[in-house]
Motif scaffolding. Structure first.
Motif, PDB file in Angstrom:
ATOM      1  N   ASP A  81      42.639  53.887  22.170  1.00 59.29           N
ATOM      2  CA  ASP A  81      42.040  54.854  21.244  1.00 59.29           C
ATOM      3  C   ASP A  81      40.514  54.917  21.417  1.00 59.29           C
ATOM      4  OD1 ASP A  81      44.467  55.585  20.224  1.00 59.29           O
ATOM      5  OD2 ASP A  81      44.322  54.402  18.381  1.00 59.29           O
ATOM      6  N   SER A 102      48.582  54.504  14.036  1.00 57.99           N
ATOM      7  CA  SER A 102      49.198  55.394  13.038  1.00 57.99           C
ATOM      8  C   SER A 102      50.695  55.066  12.889  1.00 57.99           C
ATOM      9  CB  SER A 102      49.021  56.862  13.455  1.00 57.99           C
ATOM     10  OG  SER A 102      49.509  57.038  14.773  1.00 57.99           O
ATOM     11  N   ASN A 135      51.194  51.370  11.516  1.00 53.99           N
ATOM     12  CA  ASN A 135      50.961  51.255  10.067  1.00 53.99           C
ATOM     13  C   ASN A 135      52.093  51.889   9.267  1.00 53.99           C
ATOM     14  OD1 ASN A 135      48.608  49.813  10.402  1.00 53.99           O
ATOM     15  ND2 ASN A 135      47.343  51.658  10.536  1.00 53.99           N
ATOM     16  N   ALA A 136      52.664  52.969   9.799  1.00 44.73           N
ATOM     17  CA  ALA A 136      53.806  53.602   9.107  1.00 44.73           C
ATOM     18  C   ALA A 136      54.987  52.629   9.084  1.00 44.73           C
ATOM     19  CB  ALA A 136      54.188  54.907   9.813  1.00 44.73           C
ATOM     20  N   SER A 145      54.458  60.113  11.553  1.00 46.94           N
ATOM     21  CA  SER A 145      53.206  59.492  12.039  1.00 46.94           C
ATOM     22  C   SER A 145      52.973  59.648  13.540  1.00 46.94           C
ATOM     23  CB  SER A 145      53.213  58.011  11.698  1.00 46.94           C
ATOM     24  OG  SER A 145      54.273  57.373  12.390  1.00 46.94           O
ATOM     25  N   LYS A 146      54.014  60.019  14.294  1.00 44.85           N
ATOM     26  CA  LYS A 146      53.815  59.970  15.753  1.00 44.85           C
ATOM     27  C   LYS A 146      53.191  61.256  16.313  1.00 44.85           C
ATOM     28  CE  LYS A 146      58.487  61.245  17.208  1.00 44.85           C
ATOM     29  NZ  LYS A 146      59.766  60.824  17.716  1.00 44.85           N
TER      30      LYS A 146
END
Ligand code: BGC
Length: 416
Positions: A95, A382, A385-386, A415-416
């Motif tokens: 990221d 993301s 964390n979901a 989330s993906k």
């Protein structure tokens, strides 16, 4: 060094804050190695650098798994003041690389022959679009059980080979008045359990399909319900005070013979060693029953934030130190992990470390080195964390297993 660049983008600010400045004599390192064992391992690195006259500015951010550290990092970069180097995991490195914030380490990597000695599964995260952006300091794996040997001997327990044997051992410890499973109720710790349980229930193919490929069918399968059922069984073996407990305090319960077992990555071994305990004598390490010979890995890497004019001398020294064969052995002996390079003689590692190094190399050779979901090597933050939210809510009794499966499918999809 600490300037404010109001109105500029974070990245431009980060660049301006460092571009063209005289090289500082220190490295400022952001990390989350704050437990006793972790601090001892970090000292190996600090001492290596101090031997090269490079000073160390410590930027510790407590919190296993690094979630808090990543929040602090974001704030530092946004205010135009990135640290020199940052401990990072898996997709977090990617990221930051995508944002163009990381220095290109290709010259150092080429000189050190990193390409030849770091396995592809790690390079996936150390490199971005052909550029080395991080130096991997170790390989941990999450699917381990840590056991108090005196309790096992006292109760006549053998190393459990199957889930049923493990449940029987937990029950025996509970019946004898011990805390069966030392645990700290924090989302990342429950996610660490989950890695091992998924692998044990469905094997590497199921782990790959559900945790890495995010295949909706695998996520919504009966096997996933079995995973949640087993998580609920494990929940029945933790003590009443588990909420919010730090992982190293849970390890201390096993060290002090208060608890029989802990499910944790091999950074737990660093705590045993730091307390003077000996593997095989005082404590045992074995793979989560049903995941023998399998590895869900995470690798701590140091990403260097761009200094404008390429890599600074201090960053180069840090990267070289991290990748040197001597350092990789010296550091990982203390940290509980194994070297990130596959070309080293592991005879100096203890019995657990030798086993881990063999497992790591074998999993790498067979293409079965699976990234840990709990520690950011299966998916970006993301998605991770979901998953954390669903796993923790279920662990705390908010959903039954069937609902948790449905929630997982939905959470991942969103989330993906
Ligand atoms: C890191 C380890 C660390 C552990 C607990 C993991 O994510 O990879 O190095 O010891 O978190 O803090």
């Amino acid at each position: 060094m600490h300037r404010y660049f109001g109105g500029k983008t974070a990245l431009a600010a980060a660049f301006l804050a460092t571009a063209g400045m005289a090289q500082a004599a220190d490295v400022e390192v952001l990390h989350w190695w704050t437990s006793g064992g972790e601090a001892s391992a970090l000292n190996v690195l600090k001492e290596d650098l101090s031997g090269q006259d490079i000073g160390w500015q410590d930027m510790p951010v407590a919190g296993g798994g690094g979630t808090q550290a990543m929040t602090v990092l974001r704030a530092r970069v946004t205010s135009g003041n990135p640290p020199t180097a940052v401990q990072m995991l898996g997709f977090d490195i990617t990221d930051w690389a995508k944002e163009g914030a990381l220095a290109n380490l290709n010259d150092i990597a080429e000189e050190g022959g990193w390409n030849e000695v770091v396995p592809a599964a790690l390079q996936k995260f150390s490199t971005y679009e052909g550029q080395w952006v991080a130096a991997p300091v170790n390989v941990h794996s999450t699917n381990w059980v840590w056991a108090n040997k005196a309790i096992m001997d006292e109760l006549g327990l053998e190393e459990p080979q199957t889930w049923d044997e493990f449940v029987a051992a937990l029950q025996a410890a509970k019946d004898a008045g011990y805390v069966a499973l030392a645990h700290g109720g924090q989302a990342w710790q429950e996610a660490t359990f989950f890695d091992g349980v998924v692998l044990a229930v469905g094997g590497p193919e199921f782990y790959q399909a559900s945790m890495i490929d995010l295949d909706a069918e695998a996520l919504g399968s009966d096997q996933m319900k079995e995973v949640f059922d087993r998580m609920a069984t494990l929940r029945g073996f933790v003590d009443d005070n588990f909420s919010g407990r730090d992982w190293n305090l849970a390890t201390a319960m096993v060290i002090n013979k208060e608890a029989a077992f802990q499910l944790m990555g091999d950074w737990a071994k660093g705590e045993f060693l730091n307390a003077g305990k000996v593997p095989g004598e005082d404590f045992l390490c074995f793979r989560f029953p049903g995941s023998q010979d399998q590895v869900t890995f995470n690798s701590d890497q140091f990403a260097m934030f761009s200094q404008g004019e390429g890599v600074s001398d201090e960053q180069a020294a840090l990267a070289n130190a991290i990748m040197s064969p001597e350092f990789q052995i010296a550091f990982n002996k203390v940290k509980g992990s194994v070297p990130a390079r596959t070309d080293l003689d592991a005879s100096e590692l203890d019995a657990c470390g030798q086993r881990a190094y063999e497992d790591f190399k074998a999993a790498d050779a067979s293409g079965n080195l699976l990234g840990s979901m709990g520690h950011g090597h299966a998916n970006p933050a993301s998605v991770k964390n979901a998953m954390y939210d669903v796993i923790t809510a279920h662990f705390n009794g908010e959903f039954d297993s069937a609902t948790a499966v449905e929630e997982l499918v939905t959470a991942v999809d969103i989330s993906k």
